[in-house]
Design an enzyme around this catalytic site. Structure first.
Site, PDB file in Angstrom:
ATOM      1  N   HIS A  63       0.811  -1.220   0.000  1.00  0.00           N
ATOM      2  CA  HIS A  63       0.000   0.000   0.000  1.00  0.00           C
ATOM      3  C   HIS A  63       0.845   1.271   0.000  1.00  0.00           C
ATOM      4  CE1 HIS A  63       1.052   0.017   4.265  1.00  0.00           C
ATOM      5  NE2 HIS A  63       0.791   1.313   4.241  1.00  0.00           N
TER       6      HIS A  63
HETATM    7  C1  UD1 Z   1      -1.947   5.904   5.340  1.00  0.00           C
HETATM    8  C2  UD1 Z   1      -0.660   6.466   5.958  1.00  0.00           C
HETATM    9  C3  UD1 Z   1       0.420   5.401   5.937  1.00  0.00           C
HETATM   10  C4  UD1 Z   1      -0.043   4.111   6.585  1.00  0.00           C
HETATM   11  C5  UD1 Z   1      -1.360   3.668   5.977  1.00  0.00           C
HETATM   12  C6  UD1 Z   1      -1.889   2.497   6.739  1.00  0.00           C
HETATM   13  C7  UD1 Z   1      -0.285   8.889   5.632  1.00  0.00           C
HETATM   14  C8  UD1 Z   1       0.472   9.881   4.884  1.00  0.00           C
HETATM   15  N1  UD1 Z   1      -0.178   7.604   5.201  1.00  0.00           N
HETATM   16  O1  UD1 Z   1      -1.662   5.616   3.990  1.00  0.00           O
HETATM   17  O2  UD1 Z   1       1.552   5.872   6.657  1.00  0.00           O
HETATM   18  O3  UD1 Z   1       0.937   3.131   6.391  1.00  0.00           O
HETATM   19  O4  UD1 Z   1      -2.320   4.736   6.052  1.00  0.00           O
HETATM   20  O5  UD1 Z   1      -2.778   1.746   6.003  1.00  0.00           O
HETATM   21  O6  UD1 Z   1      -0.961   9.216   6.571  1.00  0.00           O
HETATM   22  N2  UD1 Z   1      -9.044   4.834   1.120  1.00  0.00           N
HETATM   23  C9  UD1 Z   1     -10.265   4.279   0.951  1.00  0.00           C
HETATM   24  N3  UD1 Z   1     -10.870   3.738   2.047  1.00  0.00           N
HETATM   25  C10 UD1 Z   1     -10.307   3.741   3.284  1.00  0.00           C
HETATM   26  C11 UD1 Z   1      -9.033   4.325   3.424  1.00  0.00           C
HETATM   27  C12 UD1 Z   1      -8.409   4.861   2.338  1.00  0.00           C
HETATM   28  O7  UD1 Z   1     -10.839   4.256  -0.141  1.00  0.00           O
HETATM   29  O8  UD1 Z   1     -10.917   3.245   4.250  1.00  0.00           O
HETATM   30  C13 UD1 Z   1      -8.404   5.489  -0.021  1.00  0.00           C
HETATM   31  C14 UD1 Z   1      -8.448   7.006   0.159  1.00  0.00           C
HETATM   32  O9  UD1 Z   1      -9.622   7.516  -0.387  1.00  0.00           O
HETATM   33  C15 UD1 Z   1      -7.210   7.494  -0.559  1.00  0.00           C
HETATM   34  C16 UD1 Z   1      -6.282   6.281  -0.507  1.00  0.00           C
HETATM   35  O10 UD1 Z   1      -7.024   5.156  -0.082  1.00  0.00           O
HETATM   36  O11 UD1 Z   1      -7.516   7.791  -1.868  1.00  0.00           O
HETATM   37  C17 UD1 Z   1      -5.105   6.501   0.408  1.00  0.00           C
HETATM   38  O12 UD1 Z   1      -5.535   6.779   1.744  1.00  0.00           O
HETATM   39  P1  UD1 Z   1      -4.651   7.662   2.736  1.00  0.00           P
HETATM   40  O13 UD1 Z   1      -5.241   7.615   4.087  1.00  0.00           O
HETATM   41  O14 UD1 Z   1      -4.412   8.983   2.137  1.00  0.00           O
HETATM   42  O15 UD1 Z   1      -3.235   6.963   2.706  1.00  0.00           O
HETATM   43  P2  UD1 Z   1      -2.834   5.447   2.955  1.00  0.00           P
HETATM   44  O16 UD1 Z   1      -2.202   4.908   1.733  1.00  0.00           O
HETATM   45  O17 UD1 Z   1      -3.978   4.706   3.511  1.00  0.00           O
HETATM   46  N1  UDP Z   2      -3.778  -5.467   8.670  1.00  0.00           N
HETATM   47  C1  UDP Z   2      -5.050  -5.999   8.813  1.00  0.00           C
HETATM   48  N2  UDP Z   2      -5.734  -6.355   7.685  1.00  0.00           N
HETATM   49  C2  UDP Z   2      -5.206  -6.231   6.440  1.00  0.00           C
HETATM   50  C3  UDP Z   2      -3.907  -5.690   6.313  1.00  0.00           C
HETATM   51  C4  UDP Z   2      -3.221  -5.317   7.450  1.00  0.00           C
HETATM   52  O1  UDP Z   2      -5.549  -6.151   9.921  1.00  0.00           O
HETATM   53  O2  UDP Z   2      -5.897  -6.568   5.469  1.00  0.00           O
HETATM   54  C5  UDP Z   2      -3.060  -5.078   9.882  1.00  0.00           C
HETATM   55  C6  UDP Z   2      -1.683  -5.671  10.009  1.00  0.00           C
HETATM   56  O3  UDP Z   2      -1.746  -6.974  10.560  1.00  0.00           O
HETATM   57  C7  UDP Z   2      -1.004  -4.655  10.911  1.00  0.00           C
HETATM   58  C8  UDP Z   2      -1.579  -3.355  10.458  1.00  0.00           C
HETATM   59  O4  UDP Z   2      -2.822  -3.686   9.815  1.00  0.00           O
HETATM   60  O5  UDP Z   2      -1.368  -4.867  12.265  1.00  0.00           O
HETATM   61  C9  UDP Z   2      -0.663  -2.695   9.489  1.00  0.00           C
HETATM   62  O6  UDP Z   2      -1.302  -1.679   8.831  1.00  0.00           O
HETATM   63  P1  UDP Z   2      -0.830  -1.113   7.437  1.00  0.00           P
HETATM   64  O7  UDP Z   2      -0.009  -2.112   6.712  1.00  0.00           O
HETATM   65  O8  UDP Z   2      -2.048  -0.613   6.770  1.00  0.00           O
HETATM   66  O9  UDP Z   2       0.030   0.166   7.865  1.00  0.00           O
HETATM   67  P2  UDP Z   2       1.538   0.385   8.308  1.00  0.00           P
HETATM   68  O10 UDP Z   2       1.845  -0.522   9.426  1.00  0.00           O
HETATM   69  O11 UDP Z   2       2.396   0.155   7.106  1.00  0.00           O
HETATM   70  O12 UDP Z   2       1.571   1.826   8.680  1.00  0.00           O
END
Ligand code: UD1
Ligand code: UDP
Length: 388
Positions: A225
């Protein structure tokens, strides 16, 4: 003692679950406690799909958020700015003693900044992590949050070392701390408490849940991601070419972050003869089930690198660097970058390798309790925290 917890992204729900549980235990254990703790939860709304948010509150028994700000799906500046404004209003109303933030997302930075501008001290859980790659939005968020926090709860000795290298005062040193503290009158304190994600892994594994989809006997668990991989088409295609090659030998289960799902669809990366099992994001209890049964983990997630270690599974990190350097130093994790052949090579190596996972790198699973015991102290006693 009133704490406002500010969370909004999936990994923060899992981290906060350990601390909220410790707060509940503290309340139950000490009916006549001289410093009762009240937790107010602000959900910024950064993650909002049911399988990215609600499922964690339900399954992990996290108290329902008192506020949901509904800020998401926009640029970094707009997201952080809108969160900042809304959080400020709530903090003025709630007047907490502490603001508690987790990790390195935009939610973390907005929460810390809103608090410190109001002279409310910030406690940062998972402080001191560094990739030393300032192209990562997370690196900016964590560096800034650490420097404006008053208490920095570190998961590892490397995290403590990183903070010391940046001149952030350590609890053990003198009056310098008082001058450095971003919140007036409180010493800036660095505390090695261990990793709240280890608390979660140890506690919730008793509730591991089989996912709804068919599970092969042997499989690799993968997630992608990270912005640097999803926004760069060449990197993403290269990862997928590696997956295609590996899938000829062993199935891969890939729970898809919504960001990645959209890009994969747009780029038409997955063909029907390619034996990669794409599934919706799973809840944490299902994730634990998959972690217990997979062969290895291949990921660009921060949290999952550690979980693979907690569950005794080798990890290939699909990035150019990692914050969790102790896992690499001890042979539990290999950082592959995104070159197809390199990923394939590390997959082969990690499937065969004998690894010692009994290394005690992230504490004993008591981080939540240690964090709560800090909040039960009076400011004059902060130095005692080292002994907790
Ligand atoms: C964010 C964090 C990242 C973390 C990740 C965990 C920042 C800069 N990044 O990245 O550090 O590792 O979360 O998962 O804060 N979206 C959906 N539905 C959701 C959530 C997101 O559709 O429930 C879409 C949003 O609309 C957006 C994209 O995913 O277009 C990215 O979401 P965003 O929260 O900006 O960043 P992440 O990649 O999730
Ligand atoms: N995770 C989860 N379901 C998923 C993917 C990840 O519960 O489908 C959990 C994972 O086990 C970990 C956390 O989400 O505990 C990690 O989140 P993510 O990879 O989104 O973010 P990051 O740790 O890179 O910030």
């Amino acid at each position: 003692m009133k704490i406002v917890t500010i969370i909004g992204a999936r990994p923060q729900f899992i981290k906060a679950a350990s601390v909220s549980r410790a707060i509940c235990e503290y309340k139950n254990k000490t009916g006549t406690n001289p410093r009762p703790i009240t937790e107010i939860i602000i959900h910024t709304g950064q993650h909002f799909d049911a399988d990215m948010s609600d499922v964690f509150f339900k399954e992990l028994d996290i108290p329902k958020p008192d506020y949901n700000l509904g800020v998401n799906s926009t640029s970094h500046g707009a997201m952080t700015g809108r969160m900042l404004e809304k959080i400020e209003e709530i903090l003025i109303r709630e007047q907490p003693d502490w603001v508690l933030v987790y990790g390195d997302t935009n939610t973390t930075l907005a929460g810390a900044l809103a608090a410190v501008k109001l002279h409310i001290p910030v406690a940062h859980v998972e402080a001191g992590l560094r990739s030393y790659n300032r192209q990562m939005p997370e690196e900016i968020n964590r560096v800034l949050t650490d420097h404006i926090s008053t208490i920095l709860f570190c998961p590892s000795q490397n995290a403590v070392n990183n903070l010391q290298a940046e001149g952030i005062a350590n609890a053990s040193s003198s009056t310098q701390e008082l001058k450095n503290s971003p919140a007036y009158n409180l010493p800036q304190t660095v505390a090695l408490v261990g990793d709240v994600m280890l608390d979660a892994a140890l506690y919730y594994k008793q509730y591991a849940k089989k996912p709804q989809f068919d599970l092969p006997q042997q499989f690799i668990l993968a997630t992608i991601h990270r912005a640097e991989n999803t926004e760069n088409t060449e990197r993403l295609k290269s990862i997928f070419r590696a997956f295609e090659k590996i899938c000829q030998e062993i199935p891969i289960i890939l729970p898809l972050h919504p960001r990645t799902r959209k890009i994969i669809q747009d780029l038409k990366l997955k063909t029907s003869n390619f034996k990669l099992q794409l599934v919706e994001p799973v809840g944490y209890l299902e994730m634990v089930y998959l972690l217990e049964r997979c062969g290895i983990v291949m990921t660009d997630s921060g949290g999952l690198q550690k979980e693979s270690y907690f569950f005794g599974k080798p990890c290939v990190t699909l990035r150019d660097e990692t914050e969790w350097v102790e896992l690499v130093e001890n042979g539990c994790n290999n950082v592959s970058g995104t070159d197809t052949e390199r990923i394939y090579g590390y997959y082969k190596e990690m499937m065969m390798k004998q690894i010692d996972f009994n290394l005690n790198l992230y504490g004993e699973g008591e981080a939540g309790r240690k964090i709560v015991s800090f909040f039960s102290l009076r400011p004059n006693d902060f130095k005692k925290f080292k002994e907790i």
